[in-house]
Design a protein around this motif. Structure first.
Motif, PDB file in Angstrom:
ATOM      1  N   UNK A   1       1.795  30.566  11.180  1.00  0.00           N
ATOM      2  CA  UNK A   1       2.391  30.440  12.515  1.00  0.00           C
ATOM      3  C   UNK A   1       2.564  31.831  13.106  1.00  0.00           C
ATOM      4  N   UNK A   2       1.952  32.048  14.247  1.00  0.00           N
ATOM      5  CA  UNK A   2       1.984  33.367  14.889  1.00  0.00           C
ATOM      6  C   UNK A   2       1.518  34.467  13.939  1.00  0.00           C
ATOM      7  N   UNK A   3       0.481  34.153  13.154  1.00  0.00           N
ATOM      8  CA  UNK A   3      -0.134  35.145  12.286  1.00  0.00           C
ATOM      9  C   UNK A   3       0.561  35.398  10.981  1.00  0.00           C
ATOM     10  N   UNK A   4       1.615  34.656  10.662  1.00  0.00           N
ATOM     11  CA  UNK A   4       2.384  34.898   9.439  1.00  0.00           C
ATOM     12  C   UNK A   4       2.557  33.593   8.672  1.00  0.00           C
ATOM     13  N   UNK A   5       2.341  33.610   7.351  1.00  0.00           N
ATOM     14  CA  UNK A   5       2.541  32.382   6.570  1.00  0.00           C
ATOM     15  C   UNK A   5       3.949  31.831   6.759  1.00  0.00           C
ATOM     16  N   UNK A   6       4.037  30.555   7.075  1.00  0.00           N
ATOM     17  CA  UNK A   6       5.337  29.938   7.306  1.00  0.00           C
ATOM     18  C   UNK A   6       6.196  29.975   6.050  1.00  0.00           C
ATOM     19  N   UNK A   7       5.579  29.902   4.890  1.00  0.00           N
ATOM     20  CA  UNK A   7       6.332  29.907   3.631  1.00  0.00           C
ATOM     21  C   UNK A   7       7.162  31.174   3.484  1.00  0.00           C
ATOM     22  N   UNK A   8       6.710  32.285   4.077  1.00  0.00           N
ATOM     23  CA  UNK A   8       7.447  33.539   3.962  1.00  0.00           C
ATOM     24  C   UNK A   8       8.776  33.492   4.708  1.00  0.00           C
ATOM     25  N   UNK A   9       8.897  32.581   5.670  1.00  0.00           N
ATOM     26  CA  UNK A   9      10.140  32.464   6.421  1.00  0.00           C
ATOM     27  C   UNK A   9      11.210  31.694   5.651  1.00  0.00           C
ATOM     28  N   UNK A  10      10.827  31.157   4.502  1.00  0.00           N
ATOM     29  CA  UNK A  10      11.738  30.288   3.750  1.00  0.00           C
ATOM     30  C   UNK A  10      12.304  30.986   2.534  1.00  0.00           C
ATOM     31  N   UNK A  11      12.490  32.317   2.647  1.00  0.00           N
ATOM     32  CA  UNK A  11      13.063  33.136   1.594  1.00  0.00           C
ATOM     33  C   UNK A  11      12.296  32.949   0.301  1.00  0.00           C
ATOM     34  N   UNK A  12      12.989  32.799  -0.818  1.00  0.00           N
ATOM     35  CA  UNK A  12      12.300  32.742  -2.111  1.00  0.00           C
ATOM     36  C   UNK A  12      12.097  31.289  -2.528  1.00  0.00           C
ATOM     37  N   UNK A  13      11.144  30.623  -1.924  1.00  0.00           N
ATOM     38  CA  UNK A  13      10.913  29.213  -2.201  1.00  0.00           C
ATOM     39  C   UNK A  13       9.647  29.038  -3.034  1.00  0.00           C
ATOM     40  N   UNK A  14       9.792  28.427  -4.199  1.00  0.00           N
ATOM     41  CA  UNK A  14       8.645  28.130  -5.057  1.00  0.00           C
ATOM     42  C   UNK A  14       8.154  26.741  -4.690  1.00  0.00           C
TER      43      UNK A  14
ATOM     44  N   UNK B   1       6.759  16.096   5.018  1.00  0.00           N
ATOM     45  CA  UNK B   1       6.934  17.148   4.014  1.00  0.00           C
ATOM     46  C   UNK B   1       5.942  18.272   4.303  1.00  0.00           C
ATOM     47  N   UNK B   2       6.452  19.468   4.493  1.00  0.00           N
ATOM     48  CA  UNK B   2       5.603  20.640   4.713  1.00  0.00           C
ATOM     49  C   UNK B   2       5.423  21.453   3.440  1.00  0.00           C
ATOM     50  N   UNK B   3       6.431  21.457   2.581  1.00  0.00           N
ATOM     51  CA  UNK B   3       6.362  22.139   1.291  1.00  0.00           C
ATOM     52  C   UNK B   3       7.139  21.329   0.265  1.00  0.00           C
ATOM     53  N   UNK B   4       6.534  21.153  -0.909  1.00  0.00           N
ATOM     54  CA  UNK B   4       7.184  20.375  -1.947  1.00  0.00           C
ATOM     55  C   UNK B   4       7.077  21.035  -3.304  1.00  0.00           C
ATOM     56  N   UNK B   5       7.638  20.384  -4.305  1.00  0.00           N
ATOM     57  CA  UNK B   5       7.655  20.903  -5.672  1.00  0.00           C
ATOM     58  C   UNK B   5       6.222  21.099  -6.177  1.00  0.00           C
ATOM     59  N   UNK B   6       5.874  22.279  -6.687  1.00  0.00           N
ATOM     60  CA  UNK B   6       4.508  22.510  -7.158  1.00  0.00           C
ATOM     61  C   UNK B   6       4.187  21.838  -8.480  1.00  0.00           C
ATOM     62  N   UNK B   7       5.204  21.369  -9.175  1.00  0.00           N
ATOM     63  CA  UNK B   7       4.971  20.740 -10.474  1.00  0.00           C
ATOM     64  C   UNK B   7       4.773  19.234 -10.363  1.00  0.00           C
ATOM     65  N   UNK B   8       5.591  18.565  -9.523  1.00  0.00           N
ATOM     66  CA  UNK B   8       5.542  17.104  -9.515  1.00  0.00           C
ATOM     67  C   UNK B   8       5.518  16.486  -8.110  1.00  0.00           C
ATOM     68  N   UNK B   9       5.803  17.282  -7.074  1.00  0.00           N
ATOM     69  CA  UNK B   9       5.815  16.799  -5.683  1.00  0.00           C
ATOM     70  C   UNK B   9       6.845  15.694  -5.447  1.00  0.00           C
ATOM     71  N   UNK B  10       7.862  15.608  -6.302  1.00  0.00           N
ATOM     72  CA  UNK B  10       8.903  14.591  -6.154  1.00  0.00           C
ATOM     73  C   UNK B  10       9.940  15.075  -5.144  1.00  0.00           C
ATOM     74  N   UNK B  11      10.280  14.217  -4.186  1.00  0.00           N
ATOM     75  CA  UNK B  11      11.262  14.585  -3.174  1.00  0.00           C
ATOM     76  C   UNK B  11      12.601  14.943  -3.807  1.00  0.00           C
ATOM     77  N   UNK B  12      12.929  14.338  -4.944  1.00  0.00           N
ATOM     78  CA  UNK B  12      14.208  14.609  -5.604  1.00  0.00           C
ATOM     79  C   UNK B  12      14.328  16.069  -6.036  1.00  0.00           C
ATOM     80  N   UNK B  13      13.193  16.748  -6.242  1.00  0.00           N
ATOM     81  CA  UNK B  13      13.219  18.171  -6.603  1.00  0.00           C
ATOM     82  C   UNK B  13      13.519  19.047  -5.393  1.00  0.00           C
TER      83      UNK B  13
END
Length: 335
Positions: free
Chosen positions: A36-49, A84-96
Motif C-alpha cells: 500500500x503506497x509502496x510499502x508492505x502493509x505487514x510492516x505497519x502491524x509492528x512485530x506480527x508473525x 482475513x488479511x493476515x493469519x497464523x502461518x502455522x495453521x491459519x486458525x482464527x483462534x490463533x
C-alpha cells in the motif's frame, strides 16, 4: 467514504522457517504481501508473525476463492463483510488470531477499513482495532489488475551437493521438516533443464573443489536457470538452514524488515526498517568440532541501525551469527 486514494500492489514475501536449538521448528511460508503506497502493509502491524491468504502452498482452487473474496465476487467469510488479511502461518486458525478488515465496493473503487485483531467471529473495534491504519481507497482498475495477475510461486527446492552425505542428509531432513524440498547429488551433469528449473538454490558442501563448483554453475547457466549458489559455512544444521532461507528470499531489499547484519567478537550490528522482534543466535564449533548455540539477544528493535554487545564466550573460535525476524533471516561469520 472520502478516504484519499492509495496505490495497491502485491509483492513476494517470506515467513522464514527455522530449526530451533531446542529441536522445535517453524514452517517456511512464501506468500504475496499487500503493498500500500509502496510499502508492505505487514510492516505497519509492528512485530506480527503472520502471512496473507495468498500463499504459494495454498491449493489453486482455494487461492482463486481468496482472490474472488478480495474482489467482492464471493461472500465474506466473517460477519460484517470482514476478510482475513493476515493469519497464523502455522495453521491459519482464527483462534490463533488474525488481522481482518472490512473490504467493500464503492462505485468502481475498493475500500479497506476498520482493521482489527480478531480471534473469533465478532470483533470489538474499540478494544482490538488498529486505529492508526486505514481506511484505504484503491482505484478499481489498479486493484483488479494486481489481484488478477498473481505472480508465479517461487521455487522452494534446494539441491545439496557434496561428499559428506551424512551431513547433507540431516540438512535435507531439516529443510523438509520446515516445508522446503531438498535433493542430494554429487553433481548436476546430465540433469535435464526442466528439473534444474525446480531449484531455487544450490548448497556446496565443505570440501567441494572449485572445478566441481564451476561445473554445477555451468549446468544451470547452460539450462538458462538463475540459481543462488552458496557455500556451507560449517557442519551445523540450524546454521545451514538459515543460509538456505536467506538464499531463497528474493524479495526486494527495500521491502524487507531485516536489511543488514555484521558480527565481530565484541558486538553485532543490526539494521531494520520497521519495528520488529529480532533474535540473535550465535553458533560455534569448539576444538573437538562440537556445536554450541547461544541465544545472545531477543527483543523489539525500532527502525534504524543498532549495536548489540556479544559475550566473548558465545563467539570464540569458529563462530557464526544468525539474525531472525518474522519475515527474514541473515547469516554472518564472526570476524
Amino acid at each position: 467514504m472520502s478516504a484519499a486514494y492509495a496505490t495497491f500492489g502485491l509483492a513476494p514475501a517470506t515467513r522464514a522457517g527455522s530449526v530451533r536449538t531446542d529441536g522445535g521448528f517453524q514452517v517456511h511460508r512464501d506468500f504475496l504481501d499487500f503493498v500500500v503506497d509502496g510499502r508492505p502493509l505487514l510492516f505497519e502491524l509492528s512485530d506480527l508473525d503472520a502471512v496473507s491468504p495468498l500463499a504459494s502452498d495454498v491449493p489453486p482452487a482455494i487461492l482463486a476463492e481468496q482472490v474472488r473474496g478480495l474482489l467482492r465476487e464471493a461472500d465474506a467469510p466473517l460477519p460484517g463483510g470482514r476478510y482475513v488479511l493476515y493469519g497464523c502461518p502455522e495453521c491459519a486458525d482464527l483462534a490463533c488470531g488474525a488481522v481482518t478488515a472490512v473490504v467493500e465496493r464503492d462505485g468502481e473503487d475498493f475500500v479497506w477499513r476498520d482493521f482489527a485483531w480478531q480471534t473469533r467471529d465478532d470483533v470489538d473495534l474499540e478494544r482490538d482495532g488498529y486505529h492508526g491504519i486505514g481506511p484505504f481507497r484503491f482505484r478499481g482498475a489498479e486493484y483488479r489488475a494486481a489481484l488478477s495477475a498473481l505472480p508465479q510461486a517461487r521455487r522452494r527446492r534446494v539441491l545439496l551437493i557434496g561428499a559428506r552425505v551424512a551431513l547433507l542428509a540431516r540438512l535435507a531432513a531439516a529443510l523438509r521438516t520446515i516445508g522446503i524440498g531438498a535433493d542430494i547429488a554429487h553433481d548436476a551433469d546430465g540433469v535435464p533443464a526442466e528439473e534444474l528449473r525446480g531449484y531455487g538454490a544450490v548448497v556446496f558442501g565443505r570440501g567441494m573443489g572449485e572445478a566441481e563448483r564451476a561445473g554445477v554453475r555451468r549446468a544451470f547457466a547452460d539450462a538458462g536457470v538463475p540459481v543462488a549458489c552458496l557455500d556451507a559455512l560449517a557442519p551445523i544444521v540450524p546454521l545451514l538452514v538459515a543460509q538456505v532461507e536467506h538464499a531463497l528470499d528474493r524479495s526486494p531489499l527495500e521491502q524487507r524488515r531485516l536489511t543488514r547484519l555484521t558480527a565481530t567478537r565484541a558486538e553485532a550490528g543490526v539494521e531494520v526498517t520497521s519495528p520488529c522482534r529480532v533474535r540473535l543466535t550465535a553458533y560455534r564449533l569448539d576444538r573437538l568440532s562440537r556445536t554450541h548455540a547461544h541465544e545472545v539477544f531477543d527483543g523489539i528493535l525500532p527502525p534504524g541501525s543498532h549495536r548489540v554487545p556479544l559475550e566473548p564466550k558465545a563467539v570464540r573460535g569458529e563462530a557464526y551469527l544468525v539474525a531472525r525476524t518474522a519475515g527474514g533471516v541473515l547469516v554472518e561469520p564472526v570476524r
